[in-house]
Write an enzyme that holds these catalytic residues in place. Structure first.
Site, PDB file in Angstrom:
ATOM      1  N   GLU A 285      -8.304  -1.195  -0.417  1.00 40.44           N
ATOM      2  CA  GLU A 285      -6.876  -1.292  -0.713  1.00 40.44           C
ATOM      3  C   GLU A 285      -6.101  -2.166   0.259  1.00 40.44           C
ATOM      4  O   GLU A 285      -5.021  -1.789   0.704  1.00 40.44           O
ATOM      5  CB  GLU A 285      -6.298   0.125  -0.740  1.00 40.44           C
ATOM      6  CG  GLU A 285      -6.305   0.866   0.630  1.00 40.44           C
ATOM      7  CD  GLU A 285      -7.560   1.677   0.910  1.00 40.44           C
ATOM      8  OE1 GLU A 285      -8.632   1.350   0.351  1.00 40.44           O
ATOM      9  OE2 GLU A 285      -7.484   2.634   1.698  1.00 40.44           O
TER      10      GLU A 285
ATOM     11  N   HIS B 145      -7.014   3.150  -8.683  1.00 35.22           N
ATOM     12  CA  HIS B 145      -7.260   3.785  -7.393  1.00 35.22           C
ATOM     13  C   HIS B 145      -6.698   2.934  -6.238  1.00 35.22           C
ATOM     14  O   HIS B 145      -5.910   3.422  -5.425  1.00 35.22           O
ATOM     15  CB  HIS B 145      -8.759   4.021  -7.218  1.00 35.22           C
ATOM     16  CG  HIS B 145      -9.121   4.684  -5.930  1.00 35.22           C
ATOM     17  ND1 HIS B 145      -9.340   6.042  -5.827  1.00 35.22           N
ATOM     18  CD2 HIS B 145      -9.291   4.192  -4.687  1.00 35.22           C
ATOM     19  CE1 HIS B 145      -9.625   6.346  -4.568  1.00 35.22           C
ATOM     20  NE2 HIS B 145      -9.603   5.240  -3.860  1.00 35.22           N
ATOM     21  N   GLU B 146      -7.101   1.683  -6.190  1.00 31.96           N
ATOM     22  CA  GLU B 146      -6.666   0.844  -5.057  1.00 31.96           C
ATOM     23  C   GLU B 146      -5.161   0.604  -5.089  1.00 31.96           C
ATOM     24  O   GLU B 146      -4.502   0.558  -4.051  1.00 31.96           O
ATOM     25  CB  GLU B 146      -7.433  -0.481  -5.024  1.00 31.96           C
ATOM     26  CG  GLU B 146      -8.965  -0.356  -5.017  1.00 31.96           C
ATOM     27  CD  GLU B 146      -9.522   0.637  -4.010  1.00 31.96           C
ATOM     28  OE1 GLU B 146      -8.865   0.914  -2.993  1.00 31.96           O
ATOM     29  OE2 GLU B 146     -10.630   1.173  -4.254  1.00 31.96           O
TER      30      GLU B 146
ATOM     31  N   HIS C 266      -3.275   3.509  -3.617  1.00 32.57           N
ATOM     32  CA  HIS C 266      -3.246   3.505  -2.149  1.00 32.57           C
ATOM     33  C   HIS C 266      -1.985   2.822  -1.604  1.00 32.57           C
ATOM     34  O   HIS C 266      -1.633   3.024  -0.444  1.00 32.57           O
ATOM     35  CB  HIS C 266      -4.474   2.782  -1.594  1.00 32.57           C
ATOM     36  CG  HIS C 266      -5.679   3.650  -1.401  1.00 32.57           C
ATOM     37  ND1 HIS C 266      -5.650   4.821  -0.666  1.00 32.57           N
ATOM     38  CD2 HIS C 266      -6.961   3.499  -1.812  1.00 32.57           C
ATOM     39  CE1 HIS C 266      -6.877   5.346  -0.647  1.00 32.57           C
ATOM     40  NE2 HIS C 266      -7.687   4.567  -1.336  1.00 32.57           N
TER      41      HIS C 266
ATOM     42  N   GLU D 184      -7.546   9.580   0.607  1.00 35.85           N
ATOM     43  CA  GLU D 184      -8.403   9.479  -0.582  1.00 35.85           C
ATOM     44  C   GLU D 184      -8.163  10.581  -1.619  1.00 35.85           C
ATOM     45  O   GLU D 184      -8.274  10.331  -2.809  1.00 35.85           O
ATOM     46  CB  GLU D 184      -9.876   9.421  -0.170  1.00 35.85           C
ATOM     47  CG  GLU D 184     -10.229   8.203   0.700  1.00 35.85           C
ATOM     48  CD  GLU D 184      -9.944   6.852   0.041  1.00 35.85           C
ATOM     49  OE1 GLU D 184      -9.788   6.796  -1.203  1.00 35.85           O
ATOM     50  OE2 GLU D 184      -9.871   5.851   0.774  1.00 35.85           O
TER      51      GLU D 184
ATOM     52  N   ASP E 253     -17.457   7.025   8.945  1.00 36.36           N
ATOM     53  CA  ASP E 253     -17.986   6.799   7.593  1.00 36.36           C
ATOM     54  C   ASP E 253     -18.783   8.003   7.086  1.00 36.36           C
ATOM     55  O   ASP E 253     -18.953   8.186   5.887  1.00 36.36           O
ATOM     56  CB  ASP E 253     -18.863   5.540   7.539  1.00 36.36           C
ATOM     57  CG  ASP E 253     -18.015   4.265   7.568  1.00 36.36           C
ATOM     58  OD1 ASP E 253     -16.770   4.380   7.467  1.00 36.36           O
ATOM     59  OD2 ASP E 253     -18.579   3.166   7.713  1.00 36.36           O
TER      60      ASP E 253
ATOM     61  N   TYR F  79     -12.279  12.872  -1.468  1.00 31.25           N
ATOM     62  CA  TYR F  79     -11.844  12.310  -2.745  1.00 31.25           C
ATOM     63  C   TYR F  79     -11.604  13.399  -3.791  1.00 31.25           C
ATOM     64  O   TYR F  79     -10.502  13.597  -4.288  1.00 31.25           O
ATOM     65  CB  TYR F  79     -12.907  11.351  -3.300  1.00 31.25           C
ATOM     66  CG  TYR F  79     -13.006  10.032  -2.563  1.00 31.25           C
ATOM     67  CD1 TYR F  79     -12.414   8.887  -3.069  1.00 31.25           C
ATOM     68  CD2 TYR F  79     -13.699   9.935  -1.362  1.00 31.25           C
ATOM     69  CE1 TYR F  79     -12.505   7.666  -2.415  1.00 31.25           C
ATOM     70  CE2 TYR F  79     -13.799   8.729  -0.690  1.00 31.25           C
ATOM     71  CZ  TYR F  79     -13.201   7.584  -1.215  1.00 31.25           C
ATOM     72  OH  TYR F  79     -13.288   6.398  -0.558  1.00 31.25           O
TER      73      TYR F  79
HETATM   74  N1  BES Z   1     -10.566   2.971   1.034  1.00 24.86           N
HETATM   75  C1  BES Z   1     -11.680   3.133   0.192  1.00 24.86           C
HETATM   76  C2  BES Z   1     -12.905   2.398   0.657  1.00 24.86           C
HETATM   77  C3  BES Z   1     -13.427   2.831   2.009  1.00 24.86           C
HETATM   78  C4  BES Z   1     -13.416   4.158   2.405  1.00 24.86           C
HETATM   79  C5  BES Z   1     -13.959   1.885   2.836  1.00 24.86           C
HETATM   80  C6  BES Z   1     -13.905   4.508   3.660  1.00 24.86           C
HETATM   81  C7  BES Z   1     -14.436   2.243   4.085  1.00 24.86           C
HETATM   82  C8  BES Z   1     -14.416   3.557   4.509  1.00 24.86           C
HETATM   83  C9  BES Z   1     -11.381   2.702  -1.253  1.00 24.86           C
HETATM   84  O1  BES Z   1     -10.075   2.966  -1.640  1.00 24.86           O
HETATM   85  C10 BES Z   1     -12.269   3.488  -2.164  1.00 24.86           C
HETATM   86  O2  BES Z   1     -12.160   4.674  -2.178  1.00 24.86           O
HETATM   87  N2  BES Z   1     -13.138   2.803  -2.909  1.00 24.86           N
HETATM   88  C11 BES Z   1     -14.053   3.425  -3.841  1.00 24.86           C
HETATM   89  C12 BES Z   1     -13.627   3.184  -5.258  1.00 24.86           C
HETATM   90  C13 BES Z   1     -12.763   4.228  -5.849  1.00 24.86           C
HETATM   91  C14 BES Z   1     -12.509   3.939  -7.316  1.00 24.86           C
HETATM   92  C15 BES Z   1     -13.258   5.633  -5.659  1.00 24.86           C
HETATM   93  C16 BES Z   1     -15.399   2.751  -3.704  1.00 24.86           C
HETATM   94  O3  BES Z   1     -15.481   1.738  -3.031  1.00 24.86           O
HETATM   95  O4  BES Z   1     -16.358   3.241  -4.286  1.00 24.86           O
HETATM   96 ZN    ZN Z   2      -9.690   4.993  -1.862  1.00 21.67          ZN
END
Ligand code: BES
Ligand code: ZN
Length: 641
Positions: free
Chosen positions: A291, A315-316, A319, A338, A393, A401
């Site tokens: 995002e 989703h993005e 954010h 999230e 991470d 989520y």
């Molecule tokens: N912010 C996250 C991606 C992220 C989280 C990167 C933690 C690094 C560390 C992003 O908004 C996200 O949640 N992406 C998901 C997609 C979403 C539709 C659930 C993904 O990348 O799978």
């Molecule tokens: Zn996210």
């Protein structure tokens, strides 16, 4: 005294005059275990960046000039770094002339990197660091031309969340510090640079680009990409960047973006970032989406051709309220980003595509959540997770989520949609451009919702939701009537009442296909478990059933990444060998961690599978992003040599 310092360091002395009633604002922000920085003594407010993008050496080389607030006069500035080569540091009073400064780089920690400490002379408020990045920087991926869609030009992109910004910028890499930034980026002349900032789509392609982000953002939202990019407008405030051969497909797939922005504003208040553009990256992007403000980064695997995977955009985009406007203060508060975003994502989908779509997405989410809960330790099922000493991470599971979103769904259902919408809107407004802790959210929730309706509040076990593992017994269980239909048909096929060709799939959406495949897999598993009523299915029988499905529906060549992923996972699990060449092709062409990690994990469960995985990984590894490589190395116990 402490109170004064805290107000001062946030720079909201005046603003607080109007908000003093809220006790939670006066709490000191929680300790961030994932940063060496000392923002309560010296706080970075603005960063000016100036880099050359050196593709031949795979490094960024230049300067970062930080403007700081001095809260404790005698304290040095402490920054986060990882694998940075620092050449020289200078300080200045007011930015006129810079004088050489001493600095020390501490011992490097595997997770956190190394602190860079700069003692500050009296009154100095600017620090300039001359540095270059390492070719293996964890937050950068340098692509050779063959790894791009066009195959002619190299490509660079960044990924800063959670703590990778420090691998390409020396800064206070904690989400509780917000900065504005400006940047000048020099690239090869034929390439375009874009950032999470103001981008001028019509800028001359002269290899010299300037950017400004004038709203304060946390470090993990600083982003840069450089490549052979084209822009296509999608609406008055929205557009898409992609490589030329992808731009048409991307624009068609993402054509509902403007509608989504308008819809979200209607419920949650104005979009505060100006433009909303999406950058479609090459397939090695390790995430689905990121995002980055004003410019979401997205995987090309969402380009299914039928808009069926645009929940990622919802989703993005969401954010922009939950995460970018109101930000988690530390990574243990990640669910505030999230969980809220997943809840908003589904609300956007419902408004744009209708309730049945929302129900399907929520039901898929719940299934994933339950599956994950079955594998997690208790401590990792807590929304307010303790990540001290761990890689942030590690906290990126379905818990923040899906459990987070389910908690908000519970609040919505209990207090009613109108009240809950009003609550969320005022929450975003109240904490706009601030980084907050779980406790601050709970304080606000109590004051503005729970205490107003005590009888309703008694129905939601808030503390259990946030501080306990698992799900409360009163948790909502989203269901989908459409899925119930799918399951009935699947059941008839599994019990051999009808052949696969008689399942009426013509109107199925991607979500229904996913439900079907997951249902079939679950039935295989429960049929194989002791005591299950269904007849036990042999391995050969399962592979035969998959073969029947494949003949009827051509699943192996599916171009829909989510369906292909689910199918390949089942193919490994049930030894359906005709899908293996496609599996290999998939693993060699896609770098999205959410797909490749489970596939390698599944392969690694048997000795032959592990052998196959290693053979593929040996070829695929150099094309994956450092973040994905770190994960898969661990799965396969890979030792680089
Ligand atoms: N912010 C996250 C991606 C992220 C989280 C990167 C933690 C690094 C560390 C992003 O908004 C996200 O949640 N992406 C998901 C997609 C979403 C539709 C659930 C993904 O990348 O799978
Ligand atoms: Zn996210």
């Amino acid at each position: 005294m402490y109170r004064f310092l805290f107000c001062f360091c946030l720079g909201v002395v005046i603003a607080l005059g109007t908000h003093m009633g809220d006790a939670q604002e006066m709490e000191p922000t929680a300790r961030d275990f994932h940063s060496y920085a000392n923002p309560s003594a010296v706080r970075v407010k603005h960063i000016d960046l100036d880099w050359g993008v050196l593709f031949d050496q795979k490094i960024l080389k230049g300067t970062a000039t930080l403007t700081v607030d001095r809260i404790s006069a005698d304290q040095p500035l402490v920054l986060d770094t990882r694998d940075l080569k620092v050449e020289k540091v200078e300080t200045s009073v007011g930015g006129q002339s810079f004088s050489p400064a001493t600095f020390t780089i501490g011992e490097a920690d595997k997770i956190l990197g190394a602190p860079l400490t700069v003692p500050l002379p009296a009154n100095a408020n600017q620090v300039r660091i001359h540095y270059s990045t390492s070719p293996s920087a964890s937050g950068l991926q340098w692509l050779e031309p063959p790894q791009t869609a066009g195959k002619k030009a190299p490509f660079l992109f960044t990924q800063s969340e959670a703590i990778h910004a420090r691998s390409w910028i020396p800064l206070q890499d904690t989400p509780q510090v917000r900065v504005t930034y400006t940047a000048r980026v020099r690239t090869p002349k034929n390439l375009l640079a874009v950032m999470s900032a103001e981008n001028d789509a019509n800028t001359p392609r002269d290899g010299d680009y300037s950017f400004r982000m004038d709203r304060p953002i946390p470090s993990y939202l600083i982003a840069l990409a450089v490549g052979d990019l084209q822009f296509r407008s999608l609406g008055p405030r929205t557009g898409v960047y992609a490589e030329p051969s992808v731009i048409d497909r991307a624009a068609r797939e993402l054509s509902d973006t403007e509608k989504m922005v308008v819809t979200t504003e209607r419920t949650y208040g104005p979009y505060r970032w100006g433009r909303y553009d999406i950058l479609v990256l090459p397939p090695s992007f390790p995430y689905g989406g990121m995002e980055n403000p004003r410019l979401t980064f997205a995987t090309p695997t969402i380009l299914a051709g039928d808009k069926s995977l645009v929940s990622l955009v919802a989703h993005e985009l969401a954010h922009s309220w939950s995460g970018n406007l109101v930000t988690n203060a530390t990574w243990r508060d990640f669910w505030l980003n999230e969980g809220f975003t997943t809840y908003l994502e589904r609300r956007i989908l419902e408004a744009v595509y209708g309730r049945p779509r929302e129900e399907m997405e929520a039901a898929l989410g719940l299934r994933d959540l339950n599956e994950e809960i079955a594998t997690l330790e208790d401590r990792d099922e807590i929304l307010h997770i303790d990540l001290k000493g761990r890689d942030p991470d590690d906290g990126s599971t379905d818990i923040p989520y899906e459990k987070g979103a389910l908690f908000l769904r519970h609040l919505e259902q209990t207090f009613g949609r109108a009240r809950f919408d009003q609550f969320l809107k005022s929450y975003f407004n109240h904490f706009a451009f601030q980084s907050i802790t779980t406790e601050q959210f709970v304080g606000y929730l109590k004051q503005h919702l729970l205490d107003k309706y005590p009888a309703l509040a008694a129905k939601v076990p808030v503390d259990e939701w946030i501080y306990k593992p698992g799900l409360p017994v009163s948790a909502p269980r989203p269901t989908s009537p459409a899925f119930a239909q799918v399951a009935r048909q699947a059941q008839r096929w599994l019990s051999r009442e009808i052949p696969a060709t008689s399942i009426s799939t013509a109107k199925w959406t991607t979500q229904e296909w996913l439900h079907f495949l997951k249902f079939v897999q679950e039935s295989f598993e429960s049929a194989g478990s002791p005591g299950a009523s269904a007849t036990q299915l042999s391995q050969t029988k399962k592979a035969k059933l998959l073969s029947e499905l494949d003949r009827a529906f051509r699943l192996t060549p599916s171009g829909n990444s989510e369906i292909a992923f689910q199918w390949l996972l089942m193919s490994i699990r049930n030894h359906y060998e005709p899908a293996y060449p496609r599996l290999e092709e998939f693993l060699l062409s896609v770098g999205r961690r959410k797909f490749i990690k489970p596939l390698y994990e599944e392969l690694a469960k048997t000795p032959e599978g592990k052998k196959r995985a290693l053979t593929i990984y040996r070829r695929a590894r150099s094309g994956y992003h450092p973040i994905a490589v770190a994960s898969i190395d661990e799965v396969l116990k890979w030792r680089a040599d």
